[in-house]
Design a protein around this motif. Structure first.
Motif, PDB file in Angstrom:
ATOM      1  N   ILE A 170      33.288  40.357  32.420  1.00  0.00           N
ATOM      2  CA  ILE A 170      32.176  39.745  33.137  1.00  0.00           C
ATOM      3  C   ILE A 170      31.300  39.061  32.099  1.00  0.00           C
ATOM      4  O   ILE A 170      30.937  39.660  31.079  1.00  0.00           O
ATOM      5  CB  ILE A 170      31.358  40.792  33.914  1.00  0.00           C
ATOM      6  N   TRP A 171      30.965  37.791  32.351  1.00  0.00           N
ATOM      7  CA  TRP A 171      30.209  36.992  31.401  1.00  0.00           C
ATOM      8  C   TRP A 171      28.813  36.681  31.943  1.00  0.00           C
ATOM      9  O   TRP A 171      28.609  36.623  33.165  1.00  0.00           O
ATOM     10  CB  TRP A 171      30.940  35.673  31.110  1.00  0.00           C
ATOM     11  N   ARG A 172      27.877  36.478  31.044  1.00  0.00           N
ATOM     12  CA  ARG A 172      26.523  36.051  31.405  1.00  0.00           C
ATOM     13  C   ARG A 172      26.239  34.728  30.703  1.00  0.00           C
ATOM     14  O   ARG A 172      26.368  34.624  29.488  1.00  0.00           O
ATOM     15  CB  ARG A 172      25.489  37.092  30.988  1.00  0.00           C
ATOM     16  N   THR A 173      25.844  33.730  31.492  1.00  0.00           N
ATOM     17  CA  THR A 173      25.552  32.402  30.952  1.00  0.00           C
ATOM     18  C   THR A 173      24.105  32.039  31.237  1.00  0.00           C
ATOM     19  O   THR A 173      23.628  32.200  32.364  1.00  0.00           O
ATOM     20  CB  THR A 173      26.490  31.344  31.574  1.00  0.00           C
ATOM     21  N   GLU A 174      23.415  31.549  30.228  1.00  0.00           N
ATOM     22  CA  GLU A 174      22.029  31.127  30.396  1.00  0.00           C
ATOM     23  C   GLU A 174      21.977  29.857  31.235  1.00  0.00           C
ATOM     24  O   GLU A 174      22.827  28.974  31.111  1.00  0.00           O
ATOM     25  CB  GLU A 174      21.399  30.882  29.018  1.00  0.00           C
ATOM     26  N   LEU A 175      20.961  29.769  32.093  1.00  0.00           N
ATOM     27  CA  LEU A 175      20.805  28.613  32.974  1.00  0.00           C
ATOM     28  C   LEU A 175      19.469  27.931  32.730  1.00  0.00           C
ATOM     29  O   LEU A 175      18.438  28.598  32.591  1.00  0.00           O
ATOM     30  CB  LEU A 175      20.858  29.031  34.443  1.00  0.00           C
ATOM     31  N   ARG A 189      32.989  44.556  29.695  1.00  0.00           N
ATOM     32  CA  ARG A 189      34.452  44.575  29.675  1.00  0.00           C
ATOM     33  C   ARG A 189      34.916  45.826  30.423  1.00  0.00           C
ATOM     34  O   ARG A 189      34.419  46.926  30.162  1.00  0.00           O
ATOM     35  CB  ARG A 189      34.968  44.591  28.240  1.00  0.00           C
ATOM     36  N   ILE A 190      35.851  45.657  31.350  1.00  0.00           N
ATOM     37  CA  ILE A 190      36.378  46.787  32.109  1.00  0.00           C
ATOM     38  C   ILE A 190      37.563  47.372  31.351  1.00  0.00           C
ATOM     39  O   ILE A 190      38.513  46.657  31.022  1.00  0.00           O
ATOM     40  CB  ILE A 190      36.798  46.353  33.525  1.00  0.00           C
ATOM     41  N   ALA A 194      40.861  51.189  34.786  1.00  0.00           N
ATOM     42  CA  ALA A 194      39.710  51.242  35.698  1.00  0.00           C
ATOM     43  C   ALA A 194      39.765  50.178  36.778  1.00  0.00           C
ATOM     44  O   ALA A 194      38.827  50.052  37.561  1.00  0.00           O
ATOM     45  CB  ALA A 194      38.413  51.122  34.909  1.00  0.00           C
ATOM     46  N   GLY A 195      40.853  49.422  36.841  1.00  0.00           N
ATOM     47  CA  GLY A 195      40.952  48.358  37.830  1.00  0.00           C
ATOM     48  C   GLY A 195      40.474  47.033  37.271  1.00  0.00           C
ATOM     49  O   GLY A 195      40.218  46.889  36.064  1.00  0.00           O
ATOM     50  N   TYR A 196      40.331  46.054  38.169  1.00  0.00           N
ATOM     51  CA  TYR A 196      39.954  44.697  37.787  1.00  0.00           C
ATOM     52  C   TYR A 196      38.596  44.343  38.390  1.00  0.00           C
ATOM     53  O   TYR A 196      38.376  44.570  39.583  1.00  0.00           O
ATOM     54  CB  TYR A 196      41.003  43.699  38.280  1.00  0.00           C
ATOM     55  N   PRO A 197      37.693  43.777  37.606  1.00  0.00           N
ATOM     56  CA  PRO A 197      36.382  43.408  38.152  1.00  0.00           C
ATOM     57  C   PRO A 197      36.529  42.296  39.177  1.00  0.00           C
ATOM     58  O   PRO A 197      37.149  41.273  38.910  1.00  0.00           O
ATOM     59  CB  PRO A 197      35.599  42.946  36.924  1.00  0.00           C
ATOM     60  N   ASP A 198      35.961  42.521  40.352  1.00  0.00           N
ATOM     61  CA  ASP A 198      36.052  41.538  41.435  1.00  0.00           C
ATOM     62  C   ASP A 198      34.671  40.905  41.614  1.00  0.00           C
ATOM     63  O   ASP A 198      34.013  40.561  40.640  1.00  0.00           O
ATOM     64  CB  ASP A 198      36.583  42.205  42.701  1.00  0.00           C
ATOM     65  N   TRP A 209      26.272  44.808  40.228  1.00  0.00           N
ATOM     66  CA  TRP A 209      27.271  45.644  40.886  1.00  0.00           C
ATOM     67  C   TRP A 209      28.570  44.858  40.961  1.00  0.00           C
ATOM     68  O   TRP A 209      28.565  43.671  41.286  1.00  0.00           O
ATOM     69  CB  TRP A 209      26.835  46.005  42.299  1.00  0.00           C
ATOM     70  N   THR A 210      29.678  45.507  40.659  1.00  0.00           N
ATOM     71  CA  THR A 210      30.972  44.846  40.791  1.00  0.00           C
ATOM     72  C   THR A 210      31.955  45.753  41.516  1.00  0.00           C
ATOM     73  O   THR A 210      31.996  46.965  41.281  1.00  0.00           O
ATOM     74  CB  THR A 210      31.553  44.454  39.419  1.00  0.00           C
ATOM     75  N   GLY A 211      32.737  45.158  42.410  1.00  0.00           N
ATOM     76  CA  GLY A 211      33.854  45.876  42.995  1.00  0.00           C
ATOM     77  C   GLY A 211      34.963  45.975  41.966  1.00  0.00           C
ATOM     78  O   GLY A 211      35.099  45.112  41.093  1.00  0.00           O
ATOM     79  N   LEU A 212      35.770  47.023  42.048  1.00  0.00           N
ATOM     80  CA  LEU A 212      36.905  47.206  41.149  1.00  0.00           C
ATOM     81  C   LEU A 212      38.192  47.204  41.969  1.00  0.00           C
ATOM     82  O   LEU A 212      38.471  48.155  42.704  1.00  0.00           O
ATOM     83  CB  LEU A 212      36.773  48.511  40.363  1.00  0.00           C
TER      84      LEU A 212
END
Length: 291
Positions: A170-175, A189-190, A194-198, A209-212
Motif C-alpha cells: 500500500i502506497w501513500r502519495t502526496e497531493l 507491506r502485507i 496474510a493474504g493480499y491487500p484489497d 482499513w484494508t480488506g485482505l
C-alpha cells in the motif's frame, strides 16, 4: 445491535463483491459484484436488498451530483439510473487496452472521481490510476501495476493511498490542492501468508482499513503505517469496507467466492455475503462525484 464480530447482513453469494459505498441521500449501502455483473443496494433500516443487472463487469459505483450514479464497467465510465436500470457511456479511458477493466474508486471532497484499472487476466502490468472531474479525465502518472485498488484520500485531502494488490504493498502519495500527485512513499507491506491487500478505506482519525483477500480479515493501520488492529472473518476473501448508517459507525464489508473450490465453499457458506461489524470508530462523510 452492533457487534465487533462481523455478521452477515445480506445474503448475495457474490462471486466478487466489491466497492461498498454509503450513500447518505438513500440511507443505503451500494456495492457491486464484478464477476456476477450485478449492482446491489442494501437498506439497513429494512434489512432488505435489491439488485440490478449490469451490461458487463462492474468494478465500482459512486453517487453523482445529478442524483444518479457513475459506475466503472470494463468498457469505461458509465452513468447509471436505477429507476430505469439504464447505463449510458460517459468516457472510455482505456479503449486501447481491451484486456483491462476498471476496478475501484473514490470521490474527493471537490467532487473529483479517482479510479483505477487492472489487467482482467491479473498478469500484465497494465493497471493505471485516473482522476475524472468536470468532463476532464487524466492519467495521474502513478506507477502502473497489475491490480490497482483504491485509491482513498486522507481526511485533509493531502495524501492519496493506493494499493498494488499482487505486490502486497500500500502506497501513500502526496497531493497538491489541484489534485496533482507528488512524492510517493511505501505505507505498508502485507507479509506472506496474510493474504493480499484489497480496497482501502480511511476513517475519521486518518487510519487506513484494508480488506485482505485470502487473509480472512480486515486490518487497520495508523497514519504512520503501523498495524493497529486485525478483525477476523468467517470467510477468506474480504475485499473492502465502507462506513455507514446515520452516524457512520457501522463498517460494512464486501466479500467474494472467487477462487474458492467446492470444499472451501462448503466450509465457508457465507462467502460472498455482505457483512457488518462495529469498528469502534466513525468513518468520513461521503461525497458526490462531479463528472
Amino acid at each position: 445491535m452492533r457487534t465487533a464480530v462481523p455478521q452477515s447482513v445480506l445474503t448475495v453469494g457474490a462471486m466478487l463483491g466489491e466497492g461498498p459505498v454509503w450513500v447518505a441521500r438513500d440511507a443505503a449501502l451500494w456495492f457491486v459484484d464484478i464477476k456476477g455483473h450485478r449492482i446491489h443496494r442494501f437498506d439497513p433500516a429494512l434489512g432488505v436488498g435489491r439488485s440490478w443487472a449490469a451490461p458487463g463487469q462492474v468494478g465500482w459505483i459512486v453517487p453523482t451530483d445529478d442524483g444518479l450514479f457513475a459506475v466503472g464497467l470494463q468498457s469505461g465510465v458509465h452513468r447509471f439510473d436505477p429507476a430505469r436500470g439504464s447505463f449510458v457511456a460517459i468516457h472510455a479511458p482505456e479503449a486501447h487496452l481491451p484486456g483491462n477493466r476498471l476496478n475501484d474508486a473514490c470521490v474527493a471532497p471537490d467532487g473529483a472521481l479517482w479510479f483505477g484499472s487492472m489487467d482482467d487476466a491479473e498478469e500484465a502490468v497494465s493497471g493505471y490510476f485516473y482522476r475524472f472531474h468536470k468532463g476532464v479525465c487524466i492519467e495521474t502518472g502513478l506507477p502502473s501495476v497489475s491490480i490497482t485498488n483504491g485509491p482513498a484520500l486522507s481526511p485533509d485531502g493531502r495524501n492519496l493511498y493506493h494499493t498494488d494488490t499482487l505486490g502486497k504493498r500500500i502506497w501513500r502519495t502526496e497531493l497538491a490542492a489541484d489534485g496533482t500527485v507528488g512524492n510517493t512513499h511505501l505505507f505498508a507491506r502485507i507479509e506472506d501468508g496474510a493474504g493480499y491487500p484489497d480496497g482501502p478505506t480511511i476513517d475519521v482519525e486518518g487510519c487506513l482499513w484494508t480488506g485482505l483477500f485470502g487473509g480472512w480479515a480486515v486490518r487497520r493501520y495508523d497514519p504512520a503505517g503501523t498495524l493497529m488492529r486485525e478483525i477476523r472473518f468467517p470467510v477468506a476473501n474480504i475485499t473492502k469496507i465502507a462506513f455507514g448508517d446515520e452516524d457512520l459507525r457501522t463498517a460494512y464489508a464486501t466479500t467474494a467466492r472467487k477462487g474458492l473450490d467446492m470444499t472451501a465453499l462448503t466450509e465457508q457458506p457465507l462467502a460472498g455475503d455482505l457483512f457488518a461489524f462495529d469498528p469502534g470508530v466513525a468513518g468520513l462523510p461521503g461525497h458526490v462525484a462531479t463528472i
